[in-house]
Every structure is written in structure tokens, then in C-alpha cells.
Scaffold this motif. Structure first.
Motif, PDB file in Angstrom:
ATOM      1  N   GLY A  36       0.815  -1.199   0.000  1.00 56.07           N
ATOM      2  CA  GLY A  36       0.000   0.000   0.000  1.00 56.07           C
ATOM      3  C   GLY A  36       0.852   1.254   0.000  1.00 56.07           C
ATOM      4  O   GLY A  36       2.083   1.189   0.073  1.00 56.07           O
ATOM      5  N   PRO A  37       0.218   2.434  -0.056  1.00 58.81           N
ATOM      6  CA  PRO A  37       0.958   3.705  -0.120  1.00 58.81           C
ATOM      7  C   PRO A  37       1.912   3.931   1.053  1.00 58.81           C
ATOM      8  O   PRO A  37       2.894   4.652   0.908  1.00 58.81           O
ATOM      9  CB  PRO A  37      -0.152   4.759  -0.132  1.00 58.81           C
ATOM     10  CG  PRO A  37      -1.335   4.041  -0.695  1.00 58.81           C
ATOM     11  CD  PRO A  37      -1.241   2.641  -0.195  1.00 58.81           C
ATOM     12  N   GLN A  38       1.637   3.323   2.188  1.00 57.55           N
ATOM     13  CA  GLN A  38       2.494   3.486   3.366  1.00 57.55           C
ATOM     14  C   GLN A  38       3.498   2.342   3.512  1.00 57.55           C
ATOM     15  O   GLN A  38       4.154   2.224   4.544  1.00 57.55           O
ATOM     16  CB  GLN A  38       1.634   3.563   4.629  1.00 57.55           C
ATOM     17  CG  GLN A  38       0.582   4.657   4.607  1.00 57.55           C
ATOM     18  CD  GLN A  38       1.192   6.026   4.389  1.00 57.55           C
ATOM     19  OE1 GLN A  38       2.244   6.357   4.950  1.00 57.55           O
ATOM     20  NE2 GLN A  38       0.541   6.839   3.535  1.00 57.55           N
ATOM     21  N   SER A  49      -1.955  -2.821  -2.923  1.00 61.69           N
ATOM     22  CA  SER A  49      -2.432  -1.882  -3.932  1.00 61.69           C
ATOM     23  C   SER A  49      -1.492  -1.886  -5.124  1.00 61.69           C
ATOM     24  O   SER A  49      -0.446  -2.547  -5.115  1.00 61.69           O
ATOM     25  CB  SER A  49      -2.506  -0.456  -3.350  1.00 61.69           C
ATOM     26  OG  SER A  49      -1.208   0.080  -3.188  1.00 61.69           O
ATOM     27  N   HIS A  51      -0.298   1.020  -6.093  1.00 63.44           N
ATOM     28  CA  HIS A  51       0.177   2.399  -5.931  1.00 63.44           C
ATOM     29  C   HIS A  51       1.572   2.589  -6.503  1.00 63.44           C
ATOM     30  O   HIS A  51       1.838   3.579  -7.207  1.00 63.44           O
ATOM     31  CB  HIS A  51       0.160   2.778  -4.449  1.00 63.44           C
ATOM     32  CG  HIS A  51       0.821   4.099  -4.168  1.00 63.44           C
ATOM     33  ND1 HIS A  51       0.173   5.309  -4.356  1.00 63.44           N
ATOM     34  CD2 HIS A  51       2.074   4.412  -3.728  1.00 63.44           C
ATOM     35  CE1 HIS A  51       0.987   6.292  -4.039  1.00 63.44           C
ATOM     36  NE2 HIS A  51       2.148   5.774  -3.651  1.00 63.44           N
ATOM     37  N   TRP A  52       2.474   1.668  -6.240  1.00 62.67           N
ATOM     38  CA  TRP A  52       3.877   1.877  -6.618  1.00 62.67           C
ATOM     39  C   TRP A  52       4.103   1.653  -8.102  1.00 62.67           C
ATOM     40  O   TRP A  52       5.040   2.200  -8.670  1.00 62.67           O
ATOM     41  CB  TRP A  52       4.778   0.981  -5.768  1.00 62.67           C
ATOM     42  CG  TRP A  52       4.625   1.290  -4.314  1.00 62.67           C
ATOM     43  CD1 TRP A  52       4.030   0.530  -3.352  1.00 62.67           C
ATOM     44  CD2 TRP A  52       5.031   2.495  -3.663  1.00 62.67           C
ATOM     45  NE1 TRP A  52       4.049   1.174  -2.150  1.00 62.67           N
ATOM     46  CE2 TRP A  52       4.664   2.379  -2.305  1.00 62.67           C
ATOM     47  CE3 TRP A  52       5.666   3.655  -4.080  1.00 62.67           C
ATOM     48  CZ2 TRP A  52       4.900   3.384  -1.370  1.00 62.67           C
ATOM     49  CZ3 TRP A  52       5.918   4.663  -3.151  1.00 62.67           C
ATOM     50  CH2 TRP A  52       5.544   4.518  -1.817  1.00 62.67           C
ATOM     51  N   ALA A  54       1.805   2.636 -10.314  1.00 62.81           N
ATOM     52  CA  ALA A  54       1.357   3.927 -10.836  1.00 62.81           C
ATOM     53  C   ALA A  54       2.413   4.998 -10.600  1.00 62.81           C
ATOM     54  O   ALA A  54       2.619   5.883 -11.444  1.00 62.81           O
ATOM     55  CB  ALA A  54       0.034   4.330 -10.181  1.00 62.81           C
ATOM     56  N   ASP A  55       3.102   4.901  -9.469  1.00 65.57           N
ATOM     57  CA  ASP A  55       4.116   5.894  -9.135  1.00 65.57           C
ATOM     58  C   ASP A  55       5.289   5.859 -10.117  1.00 65.57           C
ATOM     59  O   ASP A  55       5.965   6.870 -10.330  1.00 65.57           O
ATOM     60  CB  ASP A  55       4.629   5.653  -7.706  1.00 65.57           C
ATOM     61  CG  ASP A  55       5.486   6.796  -7.199  1.00 65.57           C
ATOM     62  OD1 ASP A  55       4.964   7.923  -7.082  1.00 65.57           O
ATOM     63  OD2 ASP A  55       6.693   6.577  -6.943  1.00 65.57           O
ATOM     64  N   THR A 235      11.476   3.511  -1.070  1.00 68.02           N
ATOM     65  CA  THR A 235      10.078   3.107  -1.207  1.00 68.02           C
ATOM     66  C   THR A 235       9.985   1.882  -2.114  1.00 68.02           C
ATOM     67  O   THR A 235      10.922   1.601  -2.883  1.00 68.02           O
ATOM     68  CB  THR A 235       9.234   4.248  -1.809  1.00 68.02           C
ATOM     69  OG1 THR A 235       9.695   4.515  -3.138  1.00 68.02           O
ATOM     70  CG2 THR A 235       9.344   5.514  -0.959  1.00 68.02           C
TER      71      THR A 235
END
Length: 278
Positions: A36-38, A49, A51-52, A54-55, A235
């Protein structure tokens, strides 16, 4: 039904552990890339997720990921084409013995046993001494060929050692020239092997680090970019990058295997049609 001996189960367990040793790190990176984002760089995971991933497509604070990917892709294509062409030419040349052929063969494959970092250092020094600019497309290209060409040569030598010359003789009996025999007889027959050489050339270049380290110049290839990111990226975006590059490599390998399979099916169909015609 015969019972399996205890050694079977021991060797099976050993083989499973070996597979885990080979692919465990890759699976671990893949799992951590879906945090996840965290999320952090280690277990336990903090959510699940995309998220990473997409990042990755956002502007990064450090590095030039997509520029490095384009350079690695272009360099891989250059190395692939050169490896295939030179390997085929060398394979054809070595079909007949000539003075010094054995020495030339051993010199060609010696670079496989020389430490990669020394190859990189040597190529970089040569370019410096000649006053040439060190760049991924010149010095990097040359250093990677010392890694891919020996594999291509070994494959093509084995292919031509098993090649049935009666096909060429039949073509010449029908009036075909040397070029027509090569184009319409030899190359179609060895096409699956050419795809294998191309696959070796591209994948070995795409993943190469040591031989590119001192020859890439001011612009990193993807392996160098990933290595640089390990020192300043904290990250899971680096894990997402690793997962995508791994999937890309598998996609290239799968495409080549599919192409070989399709060529085999086509050859079998033509052979069946020719047999019916007789």
C-alpha cells in the motif's frame, strides 16, 4: 506398483529447495511491489495496492527510469542483431577448416572466463587512449558484444556441425546459386536456432551490469539505473520497477518461444503437404 526409494523423496525435496533458491528472491520482490501507499522495503506488508506501479509513471525525484529503459532496449536490439549476423557468418566460415581456426575459436570464447569488470575497464581504457567518447552506444555496445558473441558462436557452431549438407547439394543440383541456397534453404532450416541466438543476445545485453559499468558514459542503462536507485530510493517503487522489468524479460522469452513453436508447426505442415504430394 513399485514403491519409490527414500532417495527419490530426498532428491525431490532438494530440487524444490533449489527452485525456491532460484526464484524465491524474485517472488519476494514481486510481492513487496504490491504494498500500500504506506508500505516499506520489508515485511510485514502495509496494505495491498497498485500504488507503486502507478508511481513509476510519475516524475521521479531521482533517476531517469524510462530514459534508462529506452537506452537498454535500443542497446539490446543493437547487440541482438550484431550477434546474430556475426554468429551466422562465423558459423559458415568455420564449416571448413583453415589455418589458425582452432586458435581463433579459443580466442573468441576466452572472454567468457575473463572477469566482466576487467573487460569493462579494458574497453574504457582503450576508448580513452584513442581519444574517443565513452558512450553506451559505442563503448558499451562493444563491451557487451564480448559477452554475447561467444554464446552465439557456440550455438551456431553446434548447429552447423549437425547440419545435413545434402539439402544444399539438392538445391545446387536444381541450379540454385550459393546465395539462393543460403537464403532459401540454409537460413529457413536454422531459423529456430537464429531466434535462440537473438534471444541470448537481447536478454544478456538487457540485464548486463558489470561490462557496462565503466563503458556507459554519462547515461545509465537500466541495470545501472536500478543499482543507483538502491542507494537513494527508500520506497517499494524500486520493487515495482524490478517486477515490471522481470515481466518484460519473460514476455520477450515467451514471444521467442511462441515464434519457434509456430515455425515448427508451419514446417510440419509443409512437410505433411509435401508427403501427400508424393
Amino acid at each position: 506398483m513399485d514403491r519409490r526409494p527414500p532417495s527419490f523423496y530426498f532428491l525431490s525435496a532438494f530440487f524444490v529447495l533449489f527452485l525456491l533458491f532460484l526464484y524465491g528472491p524474485t517472488f519476494t520482490i514481486g510481492i513487496l511491489s504490491f504494498q500500500g501507499p504506506q508500505g516499506g522495503l520489508t515485511f510485514p506488508m502495509r496494505g495491498v495496492s497498485m500504488h507503486w506501479f502507478a508511481d513509476l509513471f510519475q516524475e521521479q525525484a531521482v533517476g531517469d527510469i524510462w530514459g534508462a529503459f529506452r537506452r537498454s532496449f535500443a542497446l539490446g536490439l543493437m547487440v541482438m542483431v550484431t550477434t546474430v549476423v556475426v554468429s551466422v557468418m562465423a558459423g559458415l566460415a568455420f564449416r571448413k577448416r583453415f589455418a589458425g581456426s582452432a586458435v581463433l575459436f579459443y580466442l573468441a570464447i576466452t572472454s567468457l572466463v575473463i572477469p566482466s569488470i576487467l573487460i569493462s575497464l579494458g574497453v574504457g581504457l582503450i576508448f580513452n587512449q584513442l581519444g574517443l567518447k565513452i558512450h553506451w552506444a559505442t563503448s558499451g555496445f562493444g563491451s557487451q558484444l564480448t559477452w554475447t558473441l561467444p554464446f552465439g558462436l557456440l550455438i551456431m557452431f553446434a548447429v552447423f556441425n549437425r547440419f545435413d549438407r545434402s539439402f544444399e547439394e539438392a538445391a545446387r543440383d536444381q541450379g540454385a546459386t550459393a546465395w539462393q541456397t543460403l537464403r532459401h534453404v540454409v537460413l529457413p532450416i536454422i531459423a529456430p536456432s537464429l531466434i535462440g541466438v537473438a534471444l541470448f543476445g537481447f536478454t544478456l545485453s538487457y540485464d548486463e551490469f558489470a561490462r557496462t559499468l565503466l563503458t556507459a558514459g554519462s547515461y545509465n542503462t537500466l541495470p545501472l539505473e536500478i543499482f543507483g536507485m538502491t542507494t537513494n530510493v527508500t520506497t517499494p517503487v524500486i520493487y515495482a520497477l524490478g517486477t515490471l522489468t522481470t515481466l518484460f524479460s519473460f514476455a520477450v522469452i515467451g514471444s521467442c518461444l511462441l515464434l519457434v513453436w509456430l515455425m515448427g508447426k508451419r514446417r510440419a505442415r509443409f512437410g505433411s503437404d509435401a508427403g501427400k504430394g508424393l
